[in-house]
Design a protein around this motif. Structure first.
Motif, PDB file in Angstrom:
ATOM      1  N   GLU A 191     -32.236 -69.475 -39.439  1.00  0.00           N
ATOM      2  CA  GLU A 191     -31.294 -68.856 -38.513  1.00  0.00           C
ATOM      3  C   GLU A 191     -30.754 -69.900 -37.531  1.00  0.00           C
ATOM      4  N   GLY A 192     -29.454 -69.849 -37.305  1.00  0.00           N
ATOM      5  CA  GLY A 192     -28.800 -70.798 -36.416  1.00  0.00           C
ATOM      6  C   GLY A 192     -28.330 -72.053 -37.129  1.00  0.00           C
ATOM      7  N   ILE A 193     -28.872 -72.311 -38.304  1.00  0.00           N
ATOM      8  CA  ILE A 193     -28.462 -73.473 -39.101  1.00  0.00           C
ATOM      9  C   ILE A 193     -27.733 -72.998 -40.352  1.00  0.00           C
ATOM     10  N   GLY A 194     -28.419 -72.214 -41.198  1.00  0.00           N
ATOM     11  CA  GLY A 194     -27.833 -71.720 -42.434  1.00  0.00           C
ATOM     12  C   GLY A 194     -27.049 -70.432 -42.258  1.00  0.00           C
ATOM     13  N   TYR A 195     -27.301 -69.739 -41.163  1.00  0.00           N
ATOM     14  CA  TYR A 195     -26.565 -68.512 -40.884  1.00  0.00           C
ATOM     15  C   TYR A 195     -26.712 -68.168 -39.402  1.00  0.00           C
ATOM     16  N   LYS A 196     -25.721 -67.432 -38.899  1.00  0.00           N
ATOM     17  CA  LYS A 196     -25.757 -66.998 -37.501  1.00  0.00           C
ATOM     18  C   LYS A 196     -25.978 -65.494 -37.412  1.00  0.00           C
ATOM     19  N   GLU A 197     -25.258 -64.756 -38.232  1.00  0.00           N
ATOM     20  CA  GLU A 197     -25.254 -63.297 -38.144  1.00  0.00           C
ATOM     21  C   GLU A 197     -25.406 -62.705 -39.531  1.00  0.00           C
ATOM     22  N   THR A 198     -26.181 -61.629 -39.639  1.00  0.00           N
ATOM     23  CA  THR A 198     -26.373 -60.993 -40.936  1.00  0.00           C
ATOM     24  C   THR A 198     -25.948 -59.529 -40.940  1.00  0.00           C
ATOM     25  N   PHE A 199     -25.693 -58.947 -39.779  1.00  0.00           N
ATOM     26  CA  PHE A 199     -25.409 -57.520 -39.704  1.00  0.00           C
ATOM     27  C   PHE A 199     -24.097 -57.163 -40.394  1.00  0.00           C
ATOM     28  N   SER A 200     -24.137 -56.105 -41.164  1.00  0.00           N
ATOM     29  CA  SER A 200     -22.919 -55.513 -41.700  1.00  0.00           C
ATOM     30  C   SER A 200     -23.140 -54.010 -41.754  1.00  0.00           C
ATOM     31  N   PRO A 201     -22.144 -53.235 -41.322  1.00  0.00           N
ATOM     32  CA  PRO A 201     -22.328 -51.779 -41.299  1.00  0.00           C
ATOM     33  C   PRO A 201     -22.421 -51.202 -42.709  1.00  0.00           C
ATOM     34  N   VAL A 202     -23.140 -50.111 -42.811  1.00  0.00           N
ATOM     35  CA  VAL A 202     -23.307 -49.401 -44.070  1.00  0.00           C
ATOM     36  C   VAL A 202     -22.992 -47.939 -43.811  1.00  0.00           C
ATOM     37  N   SER A 203     -22.256 -47.347 -44.695  1.00  0.00           N
ATOM     38  CA  SER A 203     -21.917 -45.936 -44.559  1.00  0.00           C
ATOM     39  C   SER A 203     -23.171 -45.084 -44.671  1.00  0.00           C
ATOM     40  N   THR A 204     -23.227 -44.029 -43.891  1.00  0.00           N
ATOM     41  CA  THR A 204     -24.389 -43.146 -43.895  1.00  0.00           C
ATOM     42  C   THR A 204     -24.248 -42.073 -44.978  1.00  0.00           C
ATOM     43  N   LYS A 205     -25.366 -41.480 -45.338  1.00  0.00           N
ATOM     44  CA  LYS A 205     -25.340 -40.364 -46.291  1.00  0.00           C
ATOM     45  C   LYS A 205     -24.535 -39.207 -45.711  1.00  0.00           C
ATOM     46  N   ASP A 206     -24.661 -38.988 -44.403  1.00  0.00           N
ATOM     47  CA  ASP A 206     -23.918 -37.889 -43.768  1.00  0.00           C
ATOM     48  C   ASP A 206     -22.411 -38.098 -43.886  1.00  0.00           C
ATOM     49  N   ALA A 207     -21.956 -39.327 -43.670  1.00  0.00           N
ATOM     50  CA  ALA A 207     -20.528 -39.615 -43.787  1.00  0.00           C
ATOM     51  C   ALA A 207     -20.060 -39.383 -45.221  1.00  0.00           C
ATOM     52  N   PHE A 208     -20.860 -39.805 -46.181  1.00  0.00           N
ATOM     53  CA  PHE A 208     -20.531 -39.586 -47.590  1.00  0.00           C
ATOM     54  C   PHE A 208     -20.423 -38.084 -47.886  1.00  0.00           C
ATOM     55  N   ARG A 209     -21.374 -37.311 -47.379  1.00  0.00           N
ATOM     56  CA  ARG A 209     -21.359 -35.859 -47.594  1.00  0.00           C
ATOM     57  C   ARG A 209     -20.132 -35.213 -46.962  1.00  0.00           C
ATOM     58  N   ILE A 210     -19.742 -35.678 -45.791  1.00  0.00           N
ATOM     59  CA  ILE A 210     -18.555 -35.115 -45.122  1.00  0.00           C
ATOM     60  C   ILE A 210     -17.304 -35.396 -45.953  1.00  0.00           C
ATOM     61  N   VAL A 211     -17.165 -36.632 -46.427  1.00  0.00           N
ATOM     62  CA  VAL A 211     -16.010 -36.976 -47.259  1.00  0.00           C
ATOM     63  C   VAL A 211     -16.014 -36.128 -48.532  1.00  0.00           C
ATOM     64  N   MET A 212     -17.170 -35.954 -49.170  1.00  0.00           N
ATOM     65  CA  MET A 212     -17.258 -35.123 -50.379  1.00  0.00           C
ATOM     66  C   MET A 212     -16.904 -33.666 -50.062  1.00  0.00           C
ATOM     67  N   ALA A 213     -17.335 -33.170 -48.915  1.00  0.00           N
ATOM     68  CA  ALA A 213     -17.001 -31.792 -48.520  1.00  0.00           C
ATOM     69  C   ALA A 213     -15.501 -31.637 -48.308  1.00  0.00           C
ATOM     70  N   LEU A 214     -14.859 -32.632 -47.680  1.00  0.00           N
ATOM     71  CA  LEU A 214     -13.408 -32.587 -47.476  1.00  0.00           C
ATOM     72  C   LEU A 214     -12.675 -32.590 -48.820  1.00  0.00           C
TER      73      LEU A 214
END
Length: 174
Positions: free
Chosen positions: A58-81
């Motif tokens: 960390e700090g040499i080979g990479y600085k940040e690793t976070f990336s958002p991931v869609s939730t199961k709830d969001a997936f269910r809402i889109v499927m319901a729509l």
């Protein structure tokens, strides 16, 4: 294996360079999978070249690793729509998704076993794009995805960052 390397070459994932003084390149390995069809029969064999990212610092080979991931709830809402409003659903897969992520850091990797050309044994791969196994690979893919869909007029959902929406008159796309 040749297909994977062709894909990496087409995506210009690295340049072969002289190893810089004092830099320790990370290692890589081949990962093999058997892809099966829904009935269980073998569809194809797949090989993926993966960086041994667990050796990154960390700090040499990479600085940040976070990336958002869609939730199961969001997936269910889109499927319901989709069900409620009888919308059209199209699902897709981005082949070699991580190879689209651009690297911010200078990362060097040893050459891939079994494909080293005579006279180039001392060279290392200077990575320009992320590959599977790097600590920051999923973040770099997300940043690239965000850049592309935002440039097409999609707006990021403030509650679930991995859901985008685009309006065009009375039409919309999630």
């Amino acid at each position: 294996m040749e297909s994977e390397l062709d894909s990496m070459k087409n995506n210009q994932v690295w340049d072969l360079v002289e190893p810089p003084e004092g830099v320790k390149p990370i290692w890589c390995k081949w990962v093999f999978k058997t892809k099966r069809a829904s009935m269980g029969n073998i569809e194809r064999f797949k090989a993926r070249l993966v960086a041994k990212g667990f050796t990154q610092k960390e700090g040499i080979g990479y600085k940040e690793t976070f990336s958002p991931v869609s939730t199961k709830d969001a997936f269910r809402i889109v499927m319901a729509l989709i069900a409620q409003y009888d919308l059209f659903l199209h699902q897709m897969d981005v082949k070699t998704a991580f190879l689209n992520g651009r690297l911010d850091e200078e990362i060097y990797m040893v050459q891939y076993e079994g494909f080293i050309k005579d006279g180039e044994e001392h060279l290392v791969c200077k990575l320009k794009k992320s590959i599977y196994g790097l600590k920051q690979a999923s973040r770099q893919w997300y940043l690239r995805f965000d850049e592309v869909v935002s440039s097409q007029g999609f707006m990021e959902n403030p509650v679930d960052e991995y859901i985008y929406l685009k309006y065009s008159g009375t039409n919309f796309i999630f």
